[in-house]
Enzyme design. Structure first.
Site, PDB file in Angstrom:
ATOM      1  CG  ASP A 112      -2.028  -0.767   0.801  1.00  0.00           C
ATOM      2  OD1 ASP A 112      -2.302  -2.083  -0.587  1.00  0.00           O
ATOM      3  OD2 ASP A 112      -2.298  -1.322   2.693  1.00  0.00           O
ATOM      4  CG  ASP A 130      -6.731  -1.099  -1.254  1.00  0.00           C
ATOM      5  OD1 ASP A 130      -6.486  -2.658  -1.781  1.00  0.00           O
ATOM      6  OD2 ASP A 130      -5.725  -1.033  -0.837  1.00  0.00           O
TER       7      ASP A 130
END
Length: 164
Positions: A112, A130
């Site tokens: 991330d 995401d």
């Protein structure tokens, strides 16, 4: 075929950005992009969204495989619909799901890097996959609402034709 190309593009952009973050930044290193609001931050997540269900690798692998098969099946079913929003949305979800799946399958965690700060609140760090999944789900909801309106309008038109 165009919908699978879209999913593949999402997958490639996701994997490319994750590769750059993983190979060019130290873990927890931060690069401010827009002051403190938007910061590129090298982070790893072994859980799901917002860090829930940490270290449940096999659970995510099995669930994602089921979801990917369901997405491909449903995409095949709706690909020729005159309304293109749903297949586009499914393509975004598919590309994102495969991107995060590959990370979990290979390393047990997801890279991330997109960090957004709103004053003192920091939104959980996320990635391109995401984002694609969230945008795809939002578009699915919008298409569902639009389809409901289309069905209601068609039923009203049919009632009006029977009364004439």
């Amino acid at each position: 075929m165009v919908y699978y190309i879209l999913a593949f593009i999402v997958f490639l952009v996701d994997q490319g950005t994750k590769f750059l973050i993983a190979t060019r930044m130290e873990l927890r290193e931060e690069i401010p992009v827009i002051g403190n609001f938007f910061v590129i931050t090298s982070h790893r997540n072994s859980g799901a969204a917002f860090g829930i269900l940490q270290d449940q690798r096999w659970f995510f692998i099995v669930v994602t495989l089921v979801v990917v098969v369901a997405l491909v099946w449903y995409l095949q079913k709706v690909r020729d619909t005159p309304h293109k929003l749903l297949p586009i949305a499914l393509s975004l979800v598919l590309g994102g799901a495969i991107g995060n799946f590959l990370d979990r399958a290979l390393t047990g965690e997801v890279v991330d890097f997109i960090q957004l700060n709103f004053g003192t609140y920091t939104f959980p760090i996320f990635n391109i996959a995401d984002s694609a999944i969230c945008i795809g789900v939002a578009l699915i909801i919008i298409e569902t609402l639009l389809e409901g309106r289309r069905e209601k309008a068609a039923a009203q038109t049919e009632r009006n034709e029977h009364h004439e």
